[in-house]
Design a protein around this motif. Structure first.
Motif, short mmCIF file in Angstrom:
data_model
loop_
_atom_site.label_atom_id
_atom_site.label_comp_id
_atom_site.label_asym_id
_atom_site.label_seq_id
_atom_site.Cartn_x
_atom_site.Cartn_y
_atom_site.Cartn_z
N ILE A 99 -0.61 33.20 19.15
CA ILE A 99 -2.08 33.18 19.03
C ILE A 99 -2.73 33.08 20.41
CG2 ILE A 99 -3.96 31.65 18.32
CD1 ILE A 99 -3.18 33.56 16.16
N PHE A 158 -2.82 36.44 21.79
CA PHE A 158 -3.92 37.20 21.18
C PHE A 158 -5.25 36.85 21.82
CE2 PHE A 158 -7.23 36.99 17.83
CZ PHE A 158 -7.41 38.34 17.65
N PHE A 171 -3.22 45.84 15.06
CA PHE A 171 -1.78 46.01 14.80
C PHE A 171 -1.00 44.82 15.32
CE2 PHE A 171 -2.74 50.41 13.95
CZ PHE A 171 -1.77 50.74 13.02
N LEU A 219 -2.01 41.86 15.84
CA LEU A 219 -2.30 40.67 15.06
C LEU A 219 -1.57 40.67 13.72
CD1 LEU A 219 -4.08 38.21 15.43
CD2 LEU A 219 -5.81 39.33 14.07
N TYR A 220 -1.45 41.84 13.11
CA TYR A 220 -0.73 41.91 11.84
C TYR A 220 0.74 41.54 12.07
CZ TYR A 220 -0.07 43.46 7.01
OH TYR A 220 0.19 43.51 5.67
N VAL A 280 1.76 39.46 14.33
CA VAL A 280 1.77 38.01 14.48
C VAL A 280 1.79 37.34 13.11
CG1 VAL A 280 0.50 36.01 15.32
CG2 VAL A 280 0.59 38.08 16.69
N ALA A 281 0.95 37.86 12.19
CA ALA A 281 0.87 37.25 10.86
C ALA A 281 2.22 37.35 10.16
CB ALA A 281 -0.21 37.95 10.04
N LEU A 282 2.88 38.50 10.26
CA LEU A 282 4.17 38.65 9.58
C LEU A 282 5.23 37.74 10.20
CD1 LEU A 282 4.35 42.48 8.88
CD2 LEU A 282 3.69 40.63 7.36
N TYR A 302 4.61 34.89 11.61
CA TYR A 302 4.27 33.55 11.14
C TYR A 302 4.79 33.35 9.72
CZ TYR A 302 1.48 29.65 9.45
OH TYR A 302 1.09 28.48 8.90
N GLY A 303 4.59 34.35 8.86
CA GLY A 303 5.01 34.22 7.48
C GLY A 303 6.51 34.14 7.32
N GLY A 305 7.67 30.91 10.00
CA GLY A 305 6.96 29.64 9.89
C GLY A 305 6.51 29.08 11.22
N ILE A 321 4.84 30.26 15.39
CA ILE A 321 4.41 31.35 16.27
C ILE A 321 4.74 31.02 17.71
CG2 ILE A 321 2.56 32.34 14.88
CD1 ILE A 321 0.71 30.52 16.60
N PHE A 346 11.29 42.31 7.25
CA PHE A 346 10.01 41.69 7.60
C PHE A 346 9.87 41.56 9.12
CE2 PHE A 346 8.03 40.23 3.76
CZ PHE A 346 6.79 39.81 4.19
#
Lengths: 486, 103
Positions: free
Chosen positions: A131, A134, A174, A176-177, A179-181, A183-184, A187, A189, A208
């Motif tokens: 983050i 980002f 792109f 950021l997406y 980063v989200a994946l 994180y998911g 668990g 970042i 993933f």
């Protein structure tokens, strides 16, 4: 550290960003007080701010370590790139004095935005958390979008700014997406944390993580203008004010590469065999597209833009090597590239005249007769871009291809070397223009070198030659820092 | 409430919204619409963050969405200003007509 907002060591390690942000804000407050009478004052102040940030960066390095609960990491790597982007900022301001005066542009906002952009890059290179990457990326990018279109009345600048903004934000989404994946699926970042999860037992589904890495590759690929995400580069570099083109090719690019190296060699190191072919292909494509397209350009800013795509390809070769030697080579190369490219753009800015009329390669004919100093300096930069010995560009390429060979990337090395032979042609064409033709309209009209511009040419030239004659000083530091990265 | 709907549905919705944003960016010709497509992509990512945060029982993901929203707001301010200057100079918002930069 829970409960504490920030400790003293956090603040010390964050010093360069604090200095730049405060000084940038101060410039905007001073704007109505100083007016246009002393428009050079803003330039002086921002050089002072950058010099302060340089001192801050070194002080932070001497007190290095993690800051803000591990979100930032002030190590040799961060300091190397931090110093690099700050120096790139200073070298951008030097030719800007004359440029802004000639175009009759306001100076306060220009310098404030430049400081904010450098602050964002300092944050990027020290970020140890996706983050933070980002946020740094966006602070740097949003300021540069405005800078690219700084000459509001100029249609070309508008267009450059629009394209840079649209494609830049598209790329950010792109990233950021990705980063989200991450994180998911992991668990966390934190870059070291991601590495631990990926290399440990019970690693998450590779699909993933692979998709996430690919998305982040797309996002960062745009930022460093690697093929096939390079389409915006020629338009933006051509339309933006010339000192800003120089800045974009040095500061934001080096910072984006720093992020690239840090993420892919720490967090994604366990899946290295997966992303290596991707980066391999992108490196080859960038070198080839960049060099062959540059051959056909008549506009010098466009030509330098394509050459910057090719140079991004060389740095990607170093990343493909996936070794500490490769990382060190990439660091050295980006430092050398910042000096030679900012210098080259400074000459273009000097010659282009009011309204940036003279941007063609023919406009350089006979420059050596009219202004031997400018022509000589430009020759040093061009020879370094080719990679002639005794210049920084030579050792940059040498170390990169050496690292590639050590990692058994024989084909990539061969194709890369062939590419640099092609590149020699379009750089030499400018040398021929300058030294073997009679002066033309542009060179007859060229104004005398102002003191700022003289510095803007001599300092990068010294830097280029220094890296070419004493490469070990910088390389040793880069080598040590690339080990710290782990 | 949320447990009534499986978590992966939210992720699917987020992926679909992101893909719609990409499609809008690539195929729409009006600059404002293109810009809105980017906002859609960012918000699709926000949905993912919130879903993952719920699934992992962490508060971090919720915090990230605030960062993203702040950045998106800053981007919107700058982006609309840029679009405005383009419109003032060219009196068009069609992206194909903004093409004066070439060799």
């Amino acid at each position: 550290m829970p409960g504490n907002f920030a400790t003293a060591s956090d603040v010390i390690r964050f010093l360069p960003e604090i200095i730049l942000a405060v000084m940038g804000t101060l410039l905007m407050i001073l704007d109505p007080l100083l007016h246009r009478r002393s428009s050079n004052a803003f330039g002086h102040l921002s050089i002072l701010a950058l010099a302060g940030a340089l001192g801050g960066a070194i002080y932070a390095y001497l007190n290095g370590g993690p800051a803000f609960g591990g979100m930032l990491m002030v190590d040799g790597f961060a300091t190397f790139f931090g110093v690099l982007v700050i120096v790139a900022g200073i070298l951008t301001i030097l030719p800007s004095y004359r440029f802004l005066a000639r175009q009759g542009a306001e100076t306060s906002e220009y310098h404030a935005l430049l400081l904010f952009s450098v602050a964002g890059q300092c944050l990027m290179v020290a970020a140890n958390d996706l983050i933070m990457v980002f946020i740094g990326l966006e602070i740097s990018s949003i300021s540069s979008y405005i800078l690219a279109g700084y000459l509001r009345e100029d249609k070309r600048a508008n267009e450059a700014s629009l394209k840079y903004f649209l494609l830049g934000s598209f790329a950010t989404a792109f990233f950021l997406y990705g980063v989200a994946l991450i994180y998911g699926s992991t668990g966390t970042i934190n870059l070291a944390g991601v590495n631990v999860v990926l290399s440990g037992p019970g690693a998450p589904s590779l699909v993933f993580v692979g998709v996430a890495a690919a998305l982040m590759f797309v996002g960062l690929g745009f930022k460093v203008s690697a093929a096939p995400f390079q389409v915006w580069t020629p338009d933006v570099y051509q339309g933006a004010p010339t000192p800003i083109s120089a800045f974009l090719s040095a500061g934001p690019k080096a910072a984006a590469f720093a992020v690239f190296l840090r993420i892919f060699t720490t967090a994604f190191a366990p899946i290295g065999h997966g992303w290596e072919p991707l980066v391999w292909a992108s490196a080859l494509l960038s070198m080839t597209i960049g060099n062959f397209a540059a051959l056909q350009q008549s506009n010098i800013k466009r030509m330098l833009a394509y050459s910057s795509i090719a140079h991004a390809g060389y740095v990607l070769v170093a990343l493909t090597a996936r070794s500490e030697v490769g990382t060190a080579a990439a660091m050295f190369y980006l430092a050398a590239y910042a000096f030679m490219n900012i210098g080259a753009f400074a000459v273009v800015s000097h010659l282009s005249g009011k309204g940036e009329r003279y941007q063609n390669i023919e406009d350089f004919s006979g420059l050596a007769q009219k202004q031997p100093l400018a022509a000589a300096m430009f020759s040093i930069f061009l020879l370094s871009l080719i990679g002639v010995p005794l210049t920084g560009g030579f050792f940059g390429k040498f170390y990169i291809f050496k690292a590639a060979l050590e990692s058994h990337l024989v084909w990539l090395t061969v194709l890369g070397l062939l590419n640099s032979a092609v590149a020699a042609y379009y750089y030499l064409r400018i040398l021929v223009m300058m030294y073997m033709r009679e002066p033309a309209e542009a060179t007859e009209a060229v104004e005398p070198l102002s003191p700022g511009l003289r510095l803007a040419l001599i300092v990068p030239a010294i830097g280029t030659l220094f890296l070419g004659i004493f490469p070990n000083w910088v390389l040793d530091f880069a080598g040590k820092s690339s080990v710290l990265l782990k | 409430m949320m447990s009534a709907v499986p978590v992966y549905w939210f992720l699917m919705l987020s992926a679909v919204l992101f893909a719609l944003g990409v499609a809008g960016f690539l195929f729409r010709r009006n600059i404002i619409t293109v810009f809105m497509s980017i906002e859609l992509m960012l918000n699709a990512v926000n949905l993912s963050f919130v879903t993952f945060s719920y699934q992992l029982k962490q508060v971090n993901g919720h915090l990230f969405t605030f960062f993203v929203m702040v950045v998106a707001a800053a981007e919107a301010a700058v982006g609309l200003a840029i679009i405005l200057t383009v419109f003032k100079n060219r009196s068009t918002l069609n992206i194909d007509e903004v093409n004066s930069l070439k060799n």
